[in-house]
Design a protein around this motif. Structure first.
Motif, PDB file in Angstrom:
ATOM      1  N   THR A  46       0.838  -1.213   0.000  1.00  0.00           N
ATOM      2  CA  THR A  46       0.000   0.000   0.000  1.00  0.00           C
ATOM      3  C   THR A  46       0.869   1.258   0.000  1.00  0.00           C
ATOM      4  OG1 THR A  46      -1.591  -1.285   1.277  1.00  0.00           O
ATOM      5  CG2 THR A  46      -2.013   1.058   1.108  1.00  0.00           C
ATOM      6  N   LEU A  47       1.932   1.243   0.797  1.00  0.00           N
ATOM      7  CA  LEU A  47       2.836   2.407   0.816  1.00  0.00           C
ATOM      8  C   LEU A  47       3.498   2.593  -0.558  1.00  0.00           C
ATOM      9  CD1 LEU A  47       4.571   2.075   4.306  1.00  0.00           C
ATOM     10  CD2 LEU A  47       3.219   4.012   3.549  1.00  0.00           C
ATOM     11  N   LYS A  49       2.271   1.768  -3.348  1.00  0.00           N
ATOM     12  CA  LYS A  49       1.244   2.272  -4.260  1.00  0.00           C
ATOM     13  C   LYS A  49       1.138   3.802  -4.126  1.00  0.00           C
ATOM     14  CE  LYS A  49      -2.489  -0.382  -4.095  1.00  0.00           C
ATOM     15  NZ  LYS A  49      -3.860  -0.729  -3.684  1.00  0.00           N
ATOM     16  N   ILE A  50       1.146   4.282  -2.873  1.00  0.00           N
ATOM     17  CA  ILE A  50       1.085   5.737  -2.645  1.00  0.00           C
ATOM     18  C   ILE A  50       2.321   6.385  -3.280  1.00  0.00           C
ATOM     19  CG2 ILE A  50       1.094   7.586  -0.906  1.00  0.00           C
ATOM     20  CD1 ILE A  50      -0.261   5.593   1.039  1.00  0.00           C
ATOM     21  N   GLY A  53       2.258   6.353  -7.166  1.00  0.00           N
ATOM     22  CA  GLY A  53       1.271   7.329  -7.657  1.00  0.00           C
ATOM     23  C   GLY A  53       1.811   8.739  -7.515  1.00  0.00           C
ATOM     24  N   GLY A  54       2.473   9.019  -6.391  1.00  0.00           N
ATOM     25  CA  GLY A  54       3.031  10.345  -6.130  1.00  0.00           C
ATOM     26  C   GLY A  54       4.172  10.664  -7.070  1.00  0.00           C
TER      27      GLY A  54
ATOM     28  N   PHE B  42      -5.185  11.932  -6.687  1.00  0.00           N
ATOM     29  CA  PHE B  42      -4.057  11.295  -6.009  1.00  0.00           C
ATOM     30  C   PHE B  42      -4.115  11.561  -4.501  1.00  0.00           C
ATOM     31  CE2 PHE B  42       0.154  12.173  -4.167  1.00  0.00           C
ATOM     32  CZ  PHE B  42       0.586  10.861  -4.047  1.00  0.00           C
ATOM     33  N   ILE B  53      -3.868   1.326   5.579  1.00  0.00           N
ATOM     34  CA  ILE B  53      -2.708   0.932   6.393  1.00  0.00           C
ATOM     35  C   ILE B  53      -3.079   0.990   7.873  1.00  0.00           C
ATOM     36  CG2 ILE B  53      -0.336   1.552   7.058  1.00  0.00           C
ATOM     37  CD1 ILE B  53       0.043   2.525   4.145  1.00  0.00           C
TER      38      ILE B  53
END
Lengths: 216, 115
Positions: A46-47, A49-50, A53-54, B42, B53
């Motif tokens: 998940t991190l 993915k962030i 995307g960033g 985003f 999370i």
């Protein structure tokens, strides 16, 4: 790699440190027993993915940090699809963390670049030119129409976030296949379904794209 | 409904270059500067992934997220009353000083909502 992780783990307040590859999962880790592999893998994914995307919007993105109650999770891009992830207590000195991670990042890059390094280097699925071949193939034949229809269907169930999720998943899918065909497209559809999260919306999405596959 | 944040105060907070308030679907409900749809989407997606999370770690919501950039114009994301508040930091400002200022504003808006 283990030694580099040891250096980070020995900082007071670090509960867990692991290297995460978006294609192969956890490559190496040192963690307190309270964190299961499956939790760490999901946190890492998940991190990442962030972060990815960033990175598409802010090319100079360095790291992502999330503060949750007494914990802080931190992800730093190392190279390719490899990330360094840490879960630590909020009380950890931020300067110590930042300097240790900068050094660890350099060490990891150097270790990965060393030809004789005894590292658990993540297997490279295929050279970049394979991905390029797939990209070229996707620009011809029925694929532009099929992909557009899949993205439209996704937008109907996910709203405006669909375009980011679609692009992100498309990149992962392209990197994971040798050539686009019906079977690999079905895999792509499954990857998109798993990003939706809501069972009802997944069902609606799958109903919408079923004719696409039927008609292809 | 838009969060009851003191936008004037937020705008004039030292270290805030610009801000965006986005809904969970990525739509913009308030901003100091113009934002491309890709950016608001985003920001919402990052916030939602942050919440994912949290739930993995056994918590319901996160305090804040920091996206650090080489340019020092880091992005801070806070969950606020069903929305996400994203702050684009001034390059010269210290993140450690900015977070409590923003947190104070958010807590003030919560108190106002409860009055």
């Amino acid at each position: 790699m283990e030694m580099i992780l040891e250096d980070i783990k020995c900082m007071p307040g670090v509960a867990c440190v692991f290297c995460f590859d978006t294609r192969t999962g956890i490559v190496a880790k040192i963690a307190n027993p309270q964190f299961s592999d499956s939790t760490l893998s999901s946190v890492g994914r998940t991190l990442a993915k962030i972060f990815s995307g960033g990175k598409q919007l802010f090319a100079d993105l360095k790291s992502v940090q999330l503060s949750v109650d007494q914990w802080s999770t931190f992800i730093l891009w190392i190279t390719g699809t490899l990330y360094l992830t840490i879960i630590h207590e909020q009380s950890l000195n931020p300067n110590l963390l930042s300097m240790t991670l900068a050094q660890a990042s350099k060490d990891l890059k150097a270790a990965l670049a060393a030809p004789a390094a005894e590292l658990a280097t993540p297997p490279i699925a295929k050279p970049d030119n394979d991905s390029e071949k797939v990209r070229q193939a996707l620009m011809s034949g029925p694929y532009p129409r099929v992909l557009a229809a899949m993205e439209n269907a996704l937008a109907k169930v996910m709203g405006p976030m669909a375009s980011i999720v679609f692009k992100d998943t498309l990149e992962k899918w392209i990197e994971s296949i040798d050539e686009p065909n019906r079977k690999t497209l079905e895999k792509f559809a499954q990857m998109l379904s798993s990003e939706i999260g809501d069972p009802e919306k997944i069902q609606a999405y799958e109903q919408m794209i079923a004719p696409i596959f039927g008609a292809k | 409904m838009e969060p009851a944040l003191d936008l004037e105060k937020l705008s004039s907070t030292a270290g805030v270059k610009s801000y965006y308030i986005v809904k969970h679907d990525g739509s913009l409900v308030g901003a100091k500067a113009e934002a491309a749809t890709e950016i608001t989407q985003f920001l919402a997606l990052s916030g939602l992934n942050g919440e994912a999370i949290c739930s993995l770690l056994g918590h319901s919501r996160f305090n804040h997220m920091i996206l650090s950039r080489q340019s020092k114009e880091s992005i801070l994301i806070f969950p606020v009353e069903g929305h996400f508040l994203a702050i684009m930091k001034e390059p010269g400002a210290a993140t450690a000083d900015l977070i409590p200022s923003i947190r104070e504003l958010i807590n003030g808006s919560k108190a106002k909502t409860m009055d």
